[in-house]
Design an enzyme around this catalytic site. Structure first.
Site, PDB file in Angstrom:
ATOM      1  N   TRP A   1      57.056 -21.746  35.757  1.00  0.00           N
ATOM      2  CA  TRP A   1      56.795 -21.224  34.422  1.00  0.00           C
ATOM      3  C   TRP A   1      57.134 -19.743  34.508  1.00  0.00           C
ATOM      4  O   TRP A   1      56.432 -18.964  35.145  1.00  0.00           O
ATOM      5  CB  TRP A   1      55.328 -21.438  34.059  1.00  0.00           C
ATOM      6  CG  TRP A   1      55.090 -21.398  32.591  1.00  0.00           C
ATOM      7  CD1 TRP A   1      55.396 -22.383  31.680  1.00  0.00           C
ATOM      8  CD2 TRP A   1      54.497 -20.343  31.847  1.00  0.00           C
ATOM      9  NE1 TRP A   1      55.021 -21.985  30.428  1.00  0.00           N
ATOM     10  CE2 TRP A   1      54.470 -20.754  30.494  1.00  0.00           C
ATOM     11  CE3 TRP A   1      53.992 -19.097  32.173  1.00  0.00           C
ATOM     12  CZ2 TRP A   1      53.957 -19.949  29.478  1.00  0.00           C
ATOM     13  CZ3 TRP A   1      53.481 -18.303  31.159  1.00  0.00           C
ATOM     14  CH2 TRP A   1      53.466 -18.733  29.829  1.00  0.00           C
TER      15      TRP A   1
ATOM     16  N   ARG B   1      50.458 -28.402  33.229  1.00  0.00           N
ATOM     17  CA  ARG B   1      50.301 -26.947  33.311  1.00  0.00           C
ATOM     18  C   ARG B   1      51.410 -26.209  32.562  1.00  0.00           C
ATOM     19  O   ARG B   1      51.326 -25.007  32.353  1.00  0.00           O
ATOM     20  CB  ARG B   1      50.340 -26.496  34.784  1.00  0.00           C
ATOM     21  CG  ARG B   1      49.192 -27.036  35.607  1.00  0.00           C
ATOM     22  CD  ARG B   1      49.503 -26.955  37.076  1.00  0.00           C
ATOM     23  NE  ARG B   1      49.510 -25.590  37.565  1.00  0.00           N
ATOM     24  CZ  ARG B   1      48.553 -25.067  38.306  1.00  0.00           C
ATOM     25  NH1 ARG B   1      47.525 -25.792  38.644  1.00  0.00           N
ATOM     26  NH2 ARG B   1      48.623 -23.840  38.732  1.00  0.00           N
TER      27      ARG B   1
ATOM     28  N   LYS C   1      38.473 -19.467  14.829  1.00  0.00           N
ATOM     29  CA  LYS C   1      38.213 -20.404  15.939  1.00  0.00           C
ATOM     30  C   LYS C   1      37.282 -21.511  15.466  1.00  0.00           C
ATOM     31  O   LYS C   1      37.497 -22.678  15.733  1.00  0.00           O
ATOM     32  CB  LYS C   1      37.544 -19.703  17.121  1.00  0.00           C
ATOM     33  CG  LYS C   1      38.345 -19.022  18.162  1.00  0.00           C
ATOM     34  CD  LYS C   1      39.396 -19.747  18.901  1.00  0.00           C
ATOM     35  CE  LYS C   1      40.664 -19.988  18.153  1.00  0.00           C
ATOM     36  NZ  LYS C   1      41.693 -19.021  18.160  1.00  0.00           N
TER      37      LYS C   1
ATOM     38  N   HIS D   1      30.624  -6.651  -1.709  1.00  0.00           N
ATOM     39  CA  HIS D   1      31.573  -6.703  -2.832  1.00  0.00           C
ATOM     40  C   HIS D   1      31.928  -8.132  -3.227  1.00  0.00           C
ATOM     41  O   HIS D   1      32.938  -8.358  -3.884  1.00  0.00           O
ATOM     42  CB  HIS D   1      32.846  -5.919  -2.478  1.00  0.00           C
ATOM     43  CG  HIS D   1      32.586  -4.455  -2.247  1.00  0.00           C
ATOM     44  ND1 HIS D   1      32.214  -3.593  -3.256  1.00  0.00           N
ATOM     45  CD2 HIS D   1      32.592  -3.713  -1.117  1.00  0.00           C
ATOM     46  CE1 HIS D   1      32.023  -2.385  -2.763  1.00  0.00           C
ATOM     47  NE2 HIS D   1      32.243  -2.425  -1.458  1.00  0.00           N
TER      48      HIS D   1
ATOM     49  N   CYS E   1      52.888 -22.024  37.156  1.00  0.00           N
ATOM     50  CA  CYS E   1      53.742 -22.773  38.082  1.00  0.00           C
ATOM     51  C   CYS E   1      52.912 -23.756  38.918  1.00  0.00           C
ATOM     52  O   CYS E   1      51.718 -23.553  39.122  1.00  0.00           O
ATOM     53  CB  CYS E   1      54.422 -21.812  39.044  1.00  0.00           C
ATOM     54  SG  CYS E   1      55.273 -20.475  38.238  1.00  0.00           S
TER      55      CYS E   1
ATOM     56  N   GLU F   1      39.030 -23.916  13.031  1.00  0.00           N
ATOM     57  CA  GLU F   1      40.081 -24.717  13.668  1.00  0.00           C
ATOM     58  C   GLU F   1      39.531 -25.919  14.427  1.00  0.00           C
ATOM     59  O   GLU F   1      40.085 -27.002  14.346  1.00  0.00           O
ATOM     60  CB  GLU F   1      40.850 -23.860  14.688  1.00  0.00           C
ATOM     61  CG  GLU F   1      41.879 -22.956  14.085  1.00  0.00           C
ATOM     62  CD  GLU F   1      42.725 -22.295  15.169  1.00  0.00           C
ATOM     63  OE1 GLU F   1      42.158 -21.590  16.015  1.00  0.00           O
ATOM     64  OE2 GLU F   1      43.943 -22.495  15.151  1.00  0.00           O
TER      65      GLU F   1
ATOM     66  N   ASN G   1      53.744 -19.395  43.983  1.00  0.00           N
ATOM     67  CA  ASN G   1      53.000 -19.098  42.743  1.00  0.00           C
ATOM     68  C   ASN G   1      52.407 -17.713  42.918  1.00  0.00           C
ATOM     69  O   ASN G   1      51.955 -17.374  44.014  1.00  0.00           O
ATOM     70  CB  ASN G   1      51.840 -20.075  42.537  1.00  0.00           C
ATOM     71  CG  ASN G   1      52.304 -21.417  42.025  1.00  0.00           C
ATOM     72  OD1 ASN G   1      53.496 -21.632  41.817  1.00  0.00           O
ATOM     73  ND2 ASN G   1      51.367 -22.321  41.841  1.00  0.00           N
ATOM     74  N   GLY G   2      52.340 -16.947  41.833  1.00  0.00           N
ATOM     75  CA  GLY G   2      51.744 -15.612  41.903  1.00  0.00           C
ATOM     76  C   GLY G   2      52.793 -14.559  41.596  1.00  0.00           C
ATOM     77  O   GLY G   2      53.881 -14.871  41.105  1.00  0.00           O
TER      78      GLY G   2
ATOM     79  N   LYS H   1      50.383 -26.788  18.507  1.00  0.00           N
ATOM     80  CA  LYS H   1      50.286 -25.629  19.401  1.00  0.00           C
ATOM     81  C   LYS H   1      51.312 -24.564  19.021  1.00  0.00           C
ATOM     82  O   LYS H   1      51.024 -23.379  19.056  1.00  0.00           O
ATOM     83  CB  LYS H   1      50.478 -26.068  20.858  1.00  0.00           C
ATOM     84  CG  LYS H   1      50.265 -24.949  21.870  1.00  0.00           C
ATOM     85  CD  LYS H   1      48.827 -24.445  21.878  1.00  0.00           C
ATOM     86  CE  LYS H   1      48.629 -23.204  22.708  1.00  0.00           C
ATOM     87  NZ  LYS H   1      47.388 -22.491  22.363  1.00  0.00           N
TER      88      LYS H   1
ATOM     89  N   GLU I   1      38.754 -13.531  13.824  1.00  0.00           N
ATOM     90  CA  GLU I   1      39.139 -14.484  14.872  1.00  0.00           C
ATOM     91  C   GLU I   1      37.998 -15.461  15.164  1.00  0.00           C
ATOM     92  O   GLU I   1      38.231 -16.652  15.368  1.00  0.00           O
ATOM     93  CB  GLU I   1      39.566 -13.710  16.132  1.00  0.00           C
ATOM     94  CG  GLU I   1      39.850 -14.553  17.368  1.00  0.00           C
ATOM     95  CD  GLU I   1      40.960 -15.593  17.197  1.00  0.00           C
ATOM     96  OE1 GLU I   1      41.636 -15.620  16.151  1.00  0.00           O
ATOM     97  OE2 GLU I   1      41.129 -16.413  18.115  1.00  0.00           O
TER      98      GLU I   1
HETATM   99  O1  M6R Z   1      52.308 -18.862  19.260  1.00  0.00           O
HETATM  100  P1  M6R Z   1      51.837 -17.852  18.271  1.00  0.00           P
HETATM  101  O2  M6R Z   1      50.943 -16.818  18.836  1.00  0.00           O
HETATM  102  O3  M6R Z   1      52.973 -17.222  17.513  1.00  0.00           O
HETATM  103  O4  M6R Z   1      51.003 -18.689  17.210  1.00  0.00           O
HETATM  104  C1  M6R Z   1      50.520 -18.124  16.034  1.00  0.00           C
HETATM  105  C2  M6R Z   1      49.506 -19.033  15.385  1.00  0.00           C
HETATM  106  O5  M6R Z   1      50.112 -20.224  14.966  1.00  0.00           O
HETATM  107  C3  M6R Z   1      48.342 -19.351  16.318  1.00  0.00           C
HETATM  108  O6  M6R Z   1      47.712 -18.186  16.768  1.00  0.00           O
HETATM  109  C4  M6R Z   1      47.300 -20.237  15.626  1.00  0.00           C
HETATM  110  O7  M6R Z   1      46.626 -19.507  14.654  1.00  0.00           O
HETATM  111  C5  M6R Z   1      46.367 -20.838  16.660  1.00  0.00           C
HETATM  112  N1  M6R Z   1      46.078 -22.174  16.329  1.00  0.00           N
HETATM  113  C6  M6R Z   1      45.122 -20.042  16.836  1.00  0.00           C
HETATM  114  O8  M6R Z   1      44.144 -20.668  17.580  1.00  0.00           O
END
Ligand code: M6R
Length: 618
Positions: free
Chosen positions: A79, A27, A495, A514, A2, A498, A105-106, A613, A491
């Site tokens: 938010w 934000r 990262k 393997h 928020c 990506e 906020n909070g 996103k 993960e």
């Molecule tokens: O909003 P969600 O958590 O459902 O999104 C799932 C994936 O699309 C998301 O985690 C994607 O892999 C990101 N780009 C990871 O950094």
């Protein structure tokens, strides 16, 4: 998260506040509102809208035509955390007599108890927010004889548990604005001739003035055309000088970080605290998850759990499987959201389906939740965005409270998902009586210690940056981990690909021999998560195999493991914690590693190519 903007002065405060709210749009928000007094007006005007700021601006433009000119104005972009996004839940909130308006906020942790007590005294609540309790409480203080707005706010805050950044106006004192903070940022811009702009973020202030007063926790400020007074909850007057802000607009939004991704990685300690707040009583060994009440009975007899999610959320699900199986002894399968509908499934009413999604809008995960319901299963969502499609679709849920994540690559949301899954695992273990008191207390003690340990990890940033620089030209990477940290390795690899576009693969360390071992040579670095836990020796065997093929190694180790130096000089150390919680600490260096490599390669870190996103198509 928020956003707050407030104004008192001789300019048209409505313009200043709406402009400030625009500056806070980055934000994320789902609704917005303002409250103000027009010149010479005694009555408080409150205007709120759901959705983008444009709707609010449109109404305010009409008001302006009819002469509205706020001299004391407060505004807010919300938010949602408590209660869905709606006009009623949007801020500012007002008391019964419509004399006081407040933006916040909070999180007010004891809002339920306050609500109950105030309702008994006749206060009528209109929204489902925690904030509304505070405005009624201030109203009560005024009815019970507070001599000024400052006094009423100060006295009310003595009864509040939780975090707040608030700004309050009242028609009884139309030329005054009172603000206070505890835990949520709030700063006051000092303009010319006793003009003040209050905001939760410098970006809403910097175009008006560069002189700001930063409020610290438990401090209040009272502003009027005669000047300001800063004081504490005990009413001691405090003296603070204004500081000069030197950040540009964009820098202010990033709070000095060069990218949102870095800011979000550094938010990890706060994110964990927000996820735990009001839910974990470590000393008593209790986890309270109010969002699960409606399915609690069912949880006693479910035979299995299926977790459906995508991307980073899917990897959180894999760690969730280990956590739940360890704590609650319920068998857990983890399925990609995109596969759930199409794979032959045995999911029926005896299963609980948990869907995990930061955005709450991922189409594959949403469809998985719908399919699970069609098959008669109860569904629980672990979602960050309140009121999102998945949050509305599921039978029950737990919100992450991580705040909006702006960088495309998910970082802080992953951390909050892990913490939420850890709480859920303890909750289920308690329901199922599979956890001894001692084990539960020990685990929760470690859980609440995570923010402090995260801070230690974040201090390794420069060490990680140095290693990232050394390896930034590599074309491939292998990430290895085992047990709880196998998904962490996945993960870490995700990262890196990506945001740096480097090919990276994550593997459970035991699988390396393997197949992937064929790739290893002196140009193919391996990031090994080698913590001193139940699988330490096993990881070391894999590391030996990499070394035998001259593969460079970057070791993520437990602080104090000096013996590891014989395998590599590229070492990142993290503090010891409960093995099941170690992914929370282990993933942070991997996020930072990916971030720095991407920066060295000149990539667009916050908006990597080809990625969105939230992926709202199947
Ligand atoms: O909003 P969600 O958590 O459902 O999104 C799932 C994936 O699309 C998301 O985690 C994607 O892999 C990101 N780009 C990871 O950094």
């Amino acid at each position: 998260m928020c956003g707050i903007v407030g104004y008192i002065g001789n300019k048209n405060g409505i313009d200043v506040v709406t402009r400030g709210l625009e500056r806070l749009e980055y934000r994320g928000y789902d609704s917005a509102g303002v409250a103000f007094f027009g010149v010479g007006q005694k009555r408080l005007q409150v205007i709120k809208t759901v959705g983008r700021l444009d709707a609010l601006k449109h109404i305010l433009a009409k008001q302006k035509k009819s002469g509205a000119f706020g001299t004391a104005v407060i505004g807010h972009t919300r938010w949602a955390t408590h209660g869905v996004p709606s006009k009623m839940n949007a801020h500012p909130h007002i008391g019964c007599k419509k004399e006081i308006a407040l933006v916040h906020n909070g999180i007010i942790e004891n809002s339920d108890a306050l609500r109950e007590a105030l309702s008994r005294e006749g206060h009528v609540f209109r929204s489902s927010t925690d904030t509304e309790a505070l405005v009624h409480l201030i109203e009560r203080m005024i009815s019970f004889g507070a001599l000024s707005l400052e006094d009423a706010v100060r006295q009310a805050l003595r009864h509040v548990r939780g975090t707040f950044g608030i700004v309050v106006i009242s028609s009884r004192w139309p030329n005054r604005v009172v603000a206070a903070r505890r835990g949520s940022p709030l700063l006051v811009g000092v303009g010319k001739k006793n003009e003040y702009i209050i905001a939760s973020d410098a970006s809403a202030i910097s175009e008006h003035t560069k002189r700001v007063i930063y409020l610290d926790d438990n401090e209040l400020i009272s502003l009027s055309s005669e000047g300001h007074r800063i004081f504490d909850i005990a009413n001691n007057t405090l003296f603070k000088n204004a500081s000069l802000i030197t950040w540009s607009q964009e820098e202010s939004q990033k709070e000095g970080f060069p990218h949102f991704m870095l800011k979000e990685i550094f938010a990890a300690p706060d994110v964990i605290e927000n996820a735990l707040r009001g839910r974990v009583l470590a000393k008593e060994g209790v986890v309270k998850l109010g969002g699960l009440e409606s399915v609690q009975k069912k949880l006693e007899w479910i035979k299995r759990i299926v977790i459906a999610a995508c991307g980073t959320s899917y990897y959180a699900g894999l760690i969730g499987k280990y956590l739940i199986e360890e704590m609650a002894k319920i068998p857990v399968d983890v399925v990609y959201g995109s596969e759930f509908r199409y794979a032959p499934s045995t999911v029926d009413r005896s299963a609980l389906v948990i869907v995990i999604s930061q955005s709450g809008e991922t189409a594959d995960t949403l469809e998985a939740a719908r399919e699970a319901k069609r098959r008669g299963a109860k569904t629980v969502g672990i979602v960050n965005v309140v009121g999102s499609s998945i949050a509305r679709e599921v039978h029950a849920g737990i919100y992450n409270h991580a705040g909006p994540e702006i960088a495309v690559a998910s970082t802080k949301a992953f951390i909050s998902q892990l913490v939420t899954l850890a709480m859920l695992a303890v909750f289920l273990g308690t329901e199922r009586k599979t956890l001894s008191d001692e084990k539960r207390k020990e685990f929760l003690k470690e859980l609440v210690a995570l923010p402090r340990k995260c801070r230690f990890v974040l201090k390794q940033d420069q060490v990680i940056k140095k290693i990232a620089k050394k390896f930034s030209a590599a074309q491939n990477f292998l990430f290895l981990g085992r047990k709880f940290n196998w998904p962490t390795a996945l993960e870490g690899a995700l990262k890196l690909k990506e945001i740096s576009y480097i090919h990276a693969e994550g593997y459970p360390a035991g699988e390396m021999k393997h197949g992937p071992i064929a790739l290893i040579d002196q140009h193919f670095p391996t990031v090994a998560i080698a913590l001193q836990d139940s699988v330490y020796e096993k990881i070391i065997s894999a590391i030996q195999e990499v070394r035998a093929r001259k593969g460079p190694i970057i070791g993520l180790v437990t602080a104090g493991d000096s013996a590891f130096q014989k395998y590599t000089k590229h070492i990142i150390a993290i503090p010891q914690t409960h093995e099941a919680l170690s992914p929370v600490l282990a993933v942070i260096p991997l996020q930072l590693f990916a971030y720095h490599i991407a920066c060295f390669r000149g990539a667009d870190v916050d908006k990597p190519r080809n990625l969105a996103k939230s992926v709202t198509v199947e």
